[in-house]
Design a protein around this motif. Structure first.
Motif, PDB file in Angstrom:
ATOM      1  N   ARG A 142      77.486  24.546  76.393  1.00 32.38           N
ATOM      2  CA  ARG A 142      76.539  23.965  75.578  1.00 32.38           C
ATOM      3  C   ARG A 142      77.467  22.586  75.664  1.00 32.38           C
ATOM      4  O   ARG A 142      77.186  21.101  74.856  1.00 32.38           O
ATOM      5  CB  ARG A 142      76.469  24.625  74.300  1.00 32.38           C
ATOM      6  CG  ARG A 142      75.352  24.097  73.161  1.00 32.38           C
ATOM      7  CD  ARG A 142      75.973  25.102  71.700  1.00 32.38           C
ATOM      8  NE  ARG A 142      74.556  25.878  72.326  1.00 32.38           N
ATOM      9  CZ  ARG A 142      74.090  27.272  71.022  1.00 32.38           C
ATOM     10  NH1 ARG A 142      75.096  27.110  70.529  1.00 32.38           N
ATOM     11  NH2 ARG A 142      73.714  28.164  71.626  1.00 32.38           N
ATOM     12  N   ILE A 143      78.619  23.135  75.082  1.00 33.98           N
ATOM     13  CA  ILE A 143      79.330  21.787  74.690  1.00 33.98           C
ATOM     14  C   ILE A 143      79.346  20.459  75.619  1.00 33.98           C
ATOM     15  O   ILE A 143      79.603  19.300  75.452  1.00 33.98           O
ATOM     16  CB  ILE A 143      81.252  21.997  74.344  1.00 33.98           C
ATOM     17  CG1 ILE A 143      81.185  22.925  73.588  1.00 33.98           C
ATOM     18  CG2 ILE A 143      82.192  21.196  74.815  1.00 33.98           C
ATOM     19  CD1 ILE A 143      82.247  24.664  73.980  1.00 33.98           C
ATOM     20  N   THR A 144      79.275  20.859  77.189  1.00 35.22           N
ATOM     21  CA  THR A 144      78.895  20.446  78.198  1.00 35.22           C
ATOM     22  C   THR A 144      77.840  19.169  78.392  1.00 35.22           C
ATOM     23  O   THR A 144      77.764  17.791  77.963  1.00 35.22           O
ATOM     24  CB  THR A 144      78.595  20.192  79.322  1.00 35.22           C
ATOM     25  OG1 THR A 144      80.013  21.416  79.493  1.00 35.22           O
ATOM     26  CG2 THR A 144      78.746  19.465  80.223  1.00 35.22           C
ATOM     27  N   LYS A 145      76.247  19.650  77.380  1.00 32.54           N
ATOM     28  CA  LYS A 145      75.306  19.595  77.331  1.00 32.54           C
ATOM     29  C   LYS A 145      75.588  18.174  75.970  1.00 32.54           C
ATOM     30  O   LYS A 145      75.013  17.352  76.054  1.00 32.54           O
ATOM     31  CB  LYS A 145      74.848  20.516  76.666  1.00 32.54           C
ATOM     32  CG  LYS A 145      73.929  20.809  77.801  1.00 32.54           C
ATOM     33  CD  LYS A 145      73.418  20.333  79.324  1.00 32.54           C
ATOM     34  CE  LYS A 145      73.260  20.767  79.833  1.00 32.54           C
ATOM     35  NZ  LYS A 145      72.683  20.108  81.354  1.00 32.54           N
ATOM     36  N   ILE A 146      76.482  18.819  74.670  1.00 33.94           N
ATOM     37  CA  ILE A 146      76.969  17.657  73.924  1.00 33.94           C
ATOM     38  C   ILE A 146      77.331  16.583  74.290  1.00 33.94           C
ATOM     39  O   ILE A 146      77.111  15.207  74.038  1.00 33.94           O
ATOM     40  CB  ILE A 146      78.009  18.618  72.711  1.00 33.94           C
ATOM     41  CG1 ILE A 146      76.719  19.505  71.896  1.00 33.94           C
ATOM     42  CG2 ILE A 146      77.690  17.924  71.586  1.00 33.94           C
ATOM     43  CD1 ILE A 146      78.030  20.754  71.166  1.00 33.94           C
ATOM     44  N   GLU A 147      78.602  16.604  75.259  1.00 38.04           N
ATOM     45  CA  GLU A 147      79.142  15.361  76.026  1.00 38.04           C
ATOM     46  C   GLU A 147      78.527  14.182  76.555  1.00 38.04           C
ATOM     47  O   GLU A 147      78.449  13.714  76.592  1.00 38.04           O
ATOM     48  CB  GLU A 147      80.458  15.971  76.668  1.00 38.04           C
ATOM     49  CG  GLU A 147      81.797  16.655  75.726  1.00 38.04           C
ATOM     50  CD  GLU A 147      82.661  18.007  76.983  1.00 38.04           C
ATOM     51  OE1 GLU A 147      83.549  17.743  75.814  1.00 38.04           O
ATOM     52  OE2 GLU A 147      82.376  17.841  77.796  1.00 38.04           O
ATOM     53  N   GLU A 148      77.684  15.121  77.490  1.00 39.74           N
ATOM     54  CA  GLU A 148      76.361  14.851  78.053  1.00 39.74           C
ATOM     55  C   GLU A 148      75.740  13.656  77.227  1.00 39.74           C
ATOM     56  O   GLU A 148      75.288  12.396  77.094  1.00 39.74           O
ATOM     57  CB  GLU A 148      75.733  14.984  78.550  1.00 39.74           C
ATOM     58  CG  GLU A 148      76.391  15.810  80.177  1.00 39.74           C
ATOM     59  CD  GLU A 148      75.899  17.013  80.405  1.00 39.74           C
ATOM     60  OE1 GLU A 148      74.855  17.104  80.101  1.00 39.74           O
ATOM     61  OE2 GLU A 148      75.813  17.064  81.956  1.00 39.74           O
TER      62      GLU A 148
ATOM     63  N   ARG B  40      83.511  25.865  84.278  1.00 35.43           N
ATOM     64  CA  ARG B  40      82.387  26.063  82.767  1.00 35.43           C
ATOM     65  C   ARG B  40      83.784  24.951  82.241  1.00 35.43           C
ATOM     66  O   ARG B  40      83.159  23.819  81.296  1.00 35.43           O
ATOM     67  CB  ARG B  40      82.148  26.913  82.185  1.00 35.43           C
ATOM     68  CG  ARG B  40      81.260  27.434  82.787  1.00 35.43           C
ATOM     69  CD  ARG B  40      79.712  27.060  82.685  1.00 35.43           C
ATOM     70  NE  ARG B  40      79.177  26.107  84.109  1.00 35.43           N
ATOM     71  CZ  ARG B  40      79.786  26.308  85.269  1.00 35.43           C
ATOM     72  NH1 ARG B  40      79.286  27.803  85.529  1.00 35.43           N
ATOM     73  NH2 ARG B  40      79.636  25.457  86.131  1.00 35.43           N
ATOM     74  N   LEU B  41      84.670  25.096  82.101  1.00 35.62           N
ATOM     75  CA  LEU B  41      85.690  24.837  81.523  1.00 35.62           C
ATOM     76  C   LEU B  41      85.657  23.162  82.451  1.00 35.62           C
ATOM     77  O   LEU B  41      85.932  22.128  81.478  1.00 35.62           O
ATOM     78  CB  LEU B  41      87.748  24.851  81.766  1.00 35.62           C
ATOM     79  CG  LEU B  41      87.295  26.329  80.819  1.00 35.62           C
ATOM     80  CD1 LEU B  41      88.709  26.806  81.220  1.00 35.62           C
ATOM     81  CD2 LEU B  41      87.874  25.524  78.978  1.00 35.62           C
ATOM     82  N   MET B  42      86.113  22.889  83.701  1.00 35.47           N
ATOM     83  CA  MET B  42      85.974  21.388  84.304  1.00 35.47           C
ATOM     84  C   MET B  42      84.587  20.588  84.067  1.00 35.47           C
ATOM     85  O   MET B  42      84.844  19.696  83.438  1.00 35.47           O
ATOM     86  CB  MET B  42      85.380  22.085  85.244  1.00 35.47           C
ATOM     87  CG  MET B  42      87.013  22.258  86.743  1.00 35.47           C
ATOM     88  SD  MET B  42      88.006  21.085  85.574  1.00 35.47           S
ATOM     89  CE  MET B  42      87.799  18.630  86.783  1.00 35.47           C
ATOM     90  N   ASP B  43      83.604  21.717  83.680  1.00 33.95           N
ATOM     91  CA  ASP B  43      82.229  20.938  82.776  1.00 33.95           C
ATOM     92  C   ASP B  43      82.644  19.941  81.733  1.00 33.95           C
ATOM     93  O   ASP B  43      82.119  18.980  82.050  1.00 33.95           O
ATOM     94  CB  ASP B  43      81.284  21.671  83.027  1.00 33.95           C
ATOM     95  CG  ASP B  43      80.767  22.017  83.980  1.00 33.95           C
ATOM     96  OD1 ASP B  43      80.689  21.703  85.259  1.00 33.95           O
ATOM     97  OD2 ASP B  43      79.500  23.116  84.082  1.00 33.95           O
TER      98      ASP B  43
END
Length: 299
Positions: free
Chosen positions: A107-113, A242-245
């Motif tokens: 979810r955090i990755t999607k927020i950053e995107e 996932r951390l790398m994402d």
């Protein structure tokens, strides 16, 4: 409808069960509800829409400032959500619940995107457009965003000097200080690896979590071992990816920030005292979770 956002007003609170929803659908024949009691609607009350839409106060008469203004506010909301999810993911890792943490990291990755997709809208502001209202920013700068800073602290980029701008803000400083003094998600991950039996340097596990992070050979060695096995079924391998994402998406946001600033103002100095683009270039090489990056040269 505009209201004073400093006034706390009671909001409508509704709890609608499945039975209530089905009864309402029967009553309306499956069409939207159109009649509500009082001077508001349930959606306005649930989302505080009247408050939210009363918070846009551009300083200049220039039309383009509203686009710039709202873009900044949207980013602040997304930073807040990213901080909330990072803290929750960190708590899951402290509880050894890797699947729950990975769900939130996605979810955090999607927020950053989503944060990165805001920049193209700002590309529609030409240099002349921005010049028309830039003076009205005064010395305000996104550099002063405390939600952005809380996100960096939570992910592991600690710099005590970054607390300084907020020392005089009593509604902000204590919470930001807590984020600074708390172990980051990367600190917590190292302790999780140690609990799983991996050999992490004891001194690293007891490091001062407020100090700038320094890569550790034992941490890289452990992650190298996990990555060389290349087992997608291993939940630690999943955690690493996932951390790398998250780290990669954050870097992409920073790079796009650099490009958009150079596109609009070139090499003019920043509003908040920085050198502008040249200062942004100086921070672009920072990477969260550095051992996950460096192992890729070795694996």
């Amino acid at each position: 409808m505009a209201i004073d956002p400093n006034i706390s007003e009671p909001r409508r609170v509704e709890i609608a069960t499945v039975a209530v929803r089905e009864a309402q659908a029967q009553k309306t024949g499956g069409k939207p509800m159109l009649d509500f009691e009082g001077e508001s609607t349930p959606y306005i009350d649930y989302e505080s829409i009247d408050v939210l839409l009363s918070l846009q106060h551009p300083r200049s008469p220039v039309h383009d400032e509203m686009a710039f203004y709202i873009a900044g506010q949207v980013m602040e909301l997304l930073f807040k959500l990213a901080v909330t999810e990072t803290r929750a993911a960190t708590a899951h890792l402290e509880d050894d619940n890797i699947p729950a943490a990975c769900k939130l990291l996605r979810r955090i990755t999607k927020i950053e995107e989503l944060l990165t997709t805001i920049w193209p809208m700002l590309e529609t502001i030409t240099p002349a457009d921005f010049k028309g209202f830039r003076d009205y920013l005064g010395t305000s700068s996104g550099f002063q965003s405390y939600m952005y800073r809380a996100l960096e602290f939570s992910l592991g980029n600690k710099n005590r000097a970054m607390l300084q701008p907020h020392r005089g803000v009593p509604s902000v400083y204590p919470e930001l200080l807590r984020a600074f003094e708390s172990p980051s998600i990367w600190d917590v991950t190292a302790k999780l690896l140690a609990r799983r039996g991996y050999a992490i340097d004891p001194d690293h596990l007891e490091r001062d979590v407020t100090a700038p992070y320094q890569p550790n050979a034992s941490v890289e060695a452990v992650w190298l071992q996990i990555y060389e096995a290349n087992d997608p079924a291993n939940e630690l391998f999943e955690l690493g990816e996932r951390l790398m994402d998250v780290a990669a998406a954050f870097t992409t946001w920073r790079m796009k920030h650099l490009v958009i600033v150079e596109r609009i103002i070139g090499f003019k100095v920043g509003t908040g005292g920085t050198a502008g683009v040249s200062w942004l270039r100086s921070i672009i090489d920072h990477r969260f979770f550095p051992e996950l990056w460096t192992l890729r040269t070795v694996v």
